[in-house]
Write an enzyme that holds these catalytic residues in place. Structure first.
Site, PDB file in Angstrom:
ATOM      1  N   ASP A 185       0.821  -1.224   0.000  1.00 21.52           N
ATOM      2  CA  ASP A 185       0.000   0.000   0.000  1.00 21.52           C
ATOM      3  C   ASP A 185       0.852   1.270   0.000  1.00 21.52           C
ATOM      4  O   ASP A 185       0.316   2.378   0.051  1.00 21.52           O
ATOM      5  CB  ASP A 185      -0.952   0.010   1.194  1.00 21.52           C
ATOM      6  CG  ASP A 185      -0.234   0.022   2.532  1.00 21.52           C
ATOM      7  OD1 ASP A 185       1.017  -0.051   2.542  1.00 21.52           O
ATOM      8  OD2 ASP A 185      -0.913   0.101   3.580  1.00 21.52           O
ATOM      9  N   GLY A 186       2.190   1.120  -0.051  1.00 22.22           N
ATOM     10  CA  GLY A 186       3.070   2.279  -0.119  1.00 22.22           C
ATOM     11  C   GLY A 186       3.663   2.716   1.200  1.00 22.22           C
ATOM     12  O   GLY A 186       4.514   3.618   1.230  1.00 22.22           O
TER      13      GLY A 186
ATOM     14  N   ARG B  64       7.790  35.907 -12.472  1.00 20.61           N
ATOM     15  CA  ARG B  64       6.994  34.676 -12.521  1.00 20.61           C
ATOM     16  C   ARG B  64       5.560  34.981 -12.107  1.00 20.61           C
ATOM     17  O   ARG B  64       5.327  35.595 -11.066  1.00 20.61           O
ATOM     18  CB  ARG B  64       7.585  33.607 -11.593  1.00 20.61           C
ATOM     19  CG  ARG B  64       6.830  32.265 -11.654  1.00 20.61           C
ATOM     20  CD  ARG B  64       7.317  31.311 -10.561  1.00 20.61           C
ATOM     21  NE  ARG B  64       8.694  30.925 -10.750  1.00 20.61           N
ATOM     22  CZ  ARG B  64       9.090  29.905 -11.514  1.00 20.61           C
ATOM     23  NH1 ARG B  64       8.193  29.200 -12.159  1.00 20.61           N
ATOM     24  NH2 ARG B  64      10.362  29.602 -11.626  1.00 20.61           N
TER      25      ARG B  64
ATOM     26  N   LYS C 201      13.843  38.529 -13.953  1.00 18.10           N
ATOM     27  CA  LYS C 201      12.808  37.522 -14.215  1.00 18.10           C
ATOM     28  C   LYS C 201      11.532  37.846 -13.450  1.00 18.10           C
ATOM     29  O   LYS C 201      11.578  38.311 -12.313  1.00 18.10           O
ATOM     30  CB  LYS C 201      13.316  36.133 -13.785  1.00 18.10           C
ATOM     31  CG  LYS C 201      12.340  34.999 -14.041  1.00 18.10           C
ATOM     32  CD  LYS C 201      12.817  33.705 -13.391  1.00 18.10           C
ATOM     33  CE  LYS C 201      12.435  33.645 -11.922  1.00 18.10           C
ATOM     34  NZ  LYS C 201      12.719  32.321 -11.326  1.00 18.10           N
TER      35      LYS C 201
ATOM     36  N   ASP D  29      17.520  34.943 -11.577  1.00 19.53           N
ATOM     37  CA  ASP D  29      16.612  35.953 -11.040  1.00 19.53           C
ATOM     38  C   ASP D  29      17.349  36.837 -10.041  1.00 19.53           C
ATOM     39  O   ASP D  29      18.450  36.511  -9.588  1.00 19.53           O
ATOM     40  CB  ASP D  29      15.378  35.314 -10.390  1.00 19.53           C
ATOM     41  CG  ASP D  29      15.747  34.274  -9.350  1.00 19.53           C
ATOM     42  OD1 ASP D  29      16.662  34.526  -8.545  1.00 19.53           O
ATOM     43  OD2 ASP D  29      15.132  33.194  -9.348  1.00 19.53           O
TER      44      ASP D  29
ATOM     45  N   GLY E  91      12.720  23.141 -14.562  1.00 18.28           N
ATOM     46  CA  GLY E  91      13.719  23.778 -15.407  1.00 18.28           C
ATOM     47  C   GLY E  91      13.209  24.937 -16.242  1.00 18.28           C
ATOM     48  O   GLY E  91      13.944  25.459 -17.091  1.00 18.28           O
TER      49      GLY E  91
ATOM     50  N   HIS F 254      16.117  26.819   0.520  1.00 24.24           N
ATOM     51  CA  HIS F 254      15.589  27.815  -0.422  1.00 24.24           C
ATOM     52  C   HIS F 254      15.421  29.195   0.195  1.00 24.24           C
ATOM     53  O   HIS F 254      15.608  30.201  -0.489  1.00 24.24           O
ATOM     54  CB  HIS F 254      14.254  27.336  -0.991  1.00 24.24           C
ATOM     55  CG  HIS F 254      13.725  28.223  -2.079  1.00 24.24           C
ATOM     56  ND1 HIS F 254      14.343  28.345  -3.307  1.00 24.24           N
ATOM     57  CD2 HIS F 254      12.652  29.050  -2.117  1.00 24.24           C
ATOM     58  CE1 HIS F 254      13.667  29.194  -4.062  1.00 24.24           C
ATOM     59  NE2 HIS F 254      12.640  29.645  -3.367  1.00 24.24           N
TER      60      HIS F 254
END
Length: 297
Positions: free
Chosen positions: A38-39, A194, A192, A169, A228, A130
């Site tokens: 079931d994972g 987004r 850039k 960016d 990407g 990040h």
């Protein structure tokens, strides 16, 4: 060998864990994994941990939730086995979901941080997270190490023509500056934009910064490459601006949905990633940076 220190090789980062243990000169303990039909994941730590400081190395690249849950299981079990735990999460998933961008969005990183806080880990080490805001949700001490010097040293050994470091960016301009300083060159950041709803990326092709790429080898440097899209657009724009060759460097090369092939088709000469996410572009080992931080704890 430091007998009180050991490294646990999480299922997602066995090779990286092996490198970390080798540099530190300590015991490497394997973590066995079983996936049920079931994972569900079941982990088993194959060694004794009582009284030891266990450095658990487990990146959380896709499948993100599976690897994240495995990290919690390993940390929890290591604590029950009597270890003090340092969680090394080289690629920390959900760090891009660090605030509410649109009304009603869950701040996923806030809950992930809360779970780590209650998991039993004494501290956490990540690589090129990040955003620093992501780490603000942790109550345990967190340490973010940079892979930029290691990536820069890779390119420093290559025969490049008037290299130029480029951030796709404005937000990554400091990363590009750091990279450029190490290889002894200059850097620019592309303007850039987004769209928050569609994710569509646009670059101002008339930006004066692009003129500096003419006739030079360009290294696009980023922290994460997922689909990407930004890198593909940047590669095309830089080549159109007269860039001699475009190389792509990043810490976390997720490369979802044939992103590598698309980047190469856009004209990139090479894509270089680290082993925070194991793949055929993992040409730079981040173990030295991790070990440098762990040795200070």
């Amino acid at each position: 060998m430091n007998e009180k220190l050991c490294v646990l090789a999480g299922p997602a980062s066995k090779d990286l864990a092996k490198n970390v243990a080798k540099i530190l000169g300590v015991e490497l303990i394997d973590v066995d994994l079983k996936i049920f039909p079931d994972g569900e994941s079941k982990v088993r730590i194959d060694g004794e941990l009582d009284g030891k400081l266990a450095v658990i190395v487990q990146s959380t690249y896709p499948p993100v939730d599976v690897h994240l849950m495995q990290s919690f299981f390993i940390i929890g079990k290591a604590r029950k086995m009597g270890a003090s735990v340092c969680a090394v999460i080289p690629y920390l998933a959900y760090a891009r979901q660090d605030k509410e961008f649109l009304n009603g969005e869950a701040v996923s990183m806030e809950l992930v941080g809360s779970i780590f806080n209650s998991s039993g880990a004494k501290n956490l080490v990540s690589v090129d997270v990040h955003s620093q805001m992501a780490l603000s949700y942790f109550k345990i001490p967190t340490y973010n190490v940079s892979a930029v010097p290691l990536l820069a040293n890779y390119f420093k050994s290559q025969k490049l023509v008037q290299p130029l470091a480029v951030s796709p960016d404005i937000g990554g301009s400091e990363r590009a500056q750091e990279f450029a300083k190490i290889i002894g060159t200059s850097s620019i950041a592309l303007p850039k934009v987004r769209d928050k709803n569609t994710g569509e990326v646009a670059i101002d092709t008339n930006a004066p910064e692009l003129k500096t790429a003419n006739g030079r080898d360009v290294i696009l440097i980023d922290d994460i490459i997922s689909t990407g899209g930004s890198i593909i657009k940047a590669t095309e724009v830089l080549l159109k601006a007269g860039g001699r060759r475009v190389f792509v460097a990043c810490t976390h090369a997720l490369l979802i949905n044939e992103a590598l092939e698309k980047i190469m088709n856009a004209g990139a000469s090479e894509v270089v990633g680290t082993n925070t996410v194991p793949s055929k572009v993992s040409k730079v080992d981040v173990a030295p940076a991790i070990c440098d931080q762990v040795s200070k704890l």
